[in-house]
Design a protein around this motif. Structure first.
Motif, PDB file in Angstrom:
ATOM      1  N   ALA A 182       0.835  -1.431  -0.009  1.00 47.56           N
ATOM      2  CA  ALA A 182       0.031  -0.108   0.121  1.00 47.56           C
ATOM      3  C   ALA A 182       0.889   1.283  -0.012  1.00 47.56           C
ATOM      4  O   ALA A 182       0.486   2.308  -0.369  1.00 47.56           O
ATOM      5  CB  ALA A 182      -0.914  -0.117   1.136  1.00 47.56           C
TER       6      ALA A 182
ATOM      7  N   VAL B 124       1.760   8.671   2.356  1.00 45.73           N
ATOM      8  CA  VAL B 124       0.708   7.976   2.042  1.00 45.73           C
ATOM      9  C   VAL B 124      -0.523   7.932   2.942  1.00 45.73           C
ATOM     10  O   VAL B 124      -0.250   7.921   4.379  1.00 45.73           O
ATOM     11  CB  VAL B 124       1.099   6.348   2.078  1.00 45.73           C
ATOM     12  N   ARG B 125      -1.837   8.171   2.754  1.00 41.83           N
ATOM     13  CA  ARG B 125      -2.751   8.495   3.272  1.00 41.83           C
ATOM     14  C   ARG B 125      -3.924   7.367   3.038  1.00 41.83           C
ATOM     15  O   ARG B 125      -5.103   7.685   3.534  1.00 41.83           O
ATOM     16  CB  ARG B 125      -3.417   9.817   3.481  1.00 41.83           C
ATOM     17  N   SER B 126      -3.655   6.535   2.051  1.00 46.27           N
ATOM     18  CA  SER B 126      -4.831   5.628   1.685  1.00 46.27           C
ATOM     19  C   SER B 126      -4.626   4.203   2.277  1.00 46.27           C
ATOM     20  O   SER B 126      -3.277   3.842   2.729  1.00 46.27           O
ATOM     21  CB  SER B 126      -4.864   5.734   0.059  1.00 46.27           C
ATOM     22  N   GLY B 127      -5.317   3.484   1.715  1.00 47.73           N
ATOM     23  CA  GLY B 127      -5.568   2.038   2.067  1.00 47.73           C
ATOM     24  C   GLY B 127      -5.484   2.067   3.698  1.00 47.73           C
ATOM     25  O   GLY B 127      -6.121   2.774   4.451  1.00 47.73           O
TER      26      GLY B 127
ATOM     27  N   ALA C  25      -5.034   5.232   5.919  1.00 42.25           N
ATOM     28  CA  ALA C  25      -5.966   6.021   6.185  1.00 42.25           C
ATOM     29  C   ALA C  25      -6.589   5.830   7.645  1.00 42.25           C
ATOM     30  O   ALA C  25      -7.285   6.758   8.103  1.00 42.25           O
ATOM     31  CB  ALA C  25      -7.218   5.712   5.301  1.00 42.25           C
ATOM     32  N   TYR C  26      -6.357   4.581   8.379  1.00 46.95           N
ATOM     33  CA  TYR C  26      -6.731   4.376   9.633  1.00 46.95           C
ATOM     34  C   TYR C  26      -5.819   4.649  10.623  1.00 46.95           C
ATOM     35  O   TYR C  26      -5.970   4.841  11.678  1.00 46.95           O
ATOM     36  CB  TYR C  26      -7.493   3.036   9.729  1.00 46.95           C
TER      37      TYR C  26
ATOM     38  N   TYR D  32      -2.846  14.681   8.963  1.00 50.36           N
ATOM     39  CA  TYR D  32      -2.726  13.357   9.122  1.00 50.36           C
ATOM     40  C   TYR D  32      -2.863  12.752  10.414  1.00 50.36           C
ATOM     41  O   TYR D  32      -3.592  11.767  10.771  1.00 50.36           O
ATOM     42  CB  TYR D  32      -1.702  12.834   8.082  1.00 50.36           C
TER      43      TYR D  32
END
Length: 126
Positions: free
Chosen positions: A17, A35-38, A41-42, A101
């Protein structure tokens, strides 16, 4: 064994990811995308989270004092790596974007360890 396998698969998935931002270690001169996705994000450190799951599974397979001490050492090493090396680097490299973030994603567990706004503001002004 299932917990260990889940941790290994999770680690590989989290590394994937990260895409082009995946690195071993921190090079202060290098800048990669935030990276803030996948899974990111959590939680901000899903790779370390899943490495911890792997370590927990291994400790449960061989439940003795050495396994527990190794798991404790792993947790301490990960905490130090994240708090002393990686988070300061990401704050410096990404500034307000990282602080935003960090306020939205937990450190290792969703919603746990998010940065509070007053601490974020103070951390960026250093």
């Amino acid at each position: 064994m299932a917990i260990t396998a889940l941790g290994i698969v999770g680690t590989l998935g989290a590394q994937r990811a990260m895409g082009e931002s995946w690195r071993v270690g921190v090079d202060a001169a290098e800048r990669t995308a935030l990276v803030r996705s996948g899974p990111f994000a959590y939680v901000r450190n899903p790779i370390f989270t899943t490495i911890g799951v792997t370590g927990t599974g291994l400790s449960l397979m061989v439940p003795n004092i050495l396994a527990l001490a190794s798991l404790a050492a792993l947790i301490i090493a990960v905490e130090l790596q994240v708090r002393v090396v990686e988070e300061p680097y990401l704050r410096a490299a990404h500034g307000p974007a990282y602080l935003d973030y960090a306020a939205s994603a937990g450190r290792f567990i969703p919603s746990v360890g998010r940065e509070r706004s007053s601490r974020r503001d103070a951390g960026f002004q250093r």
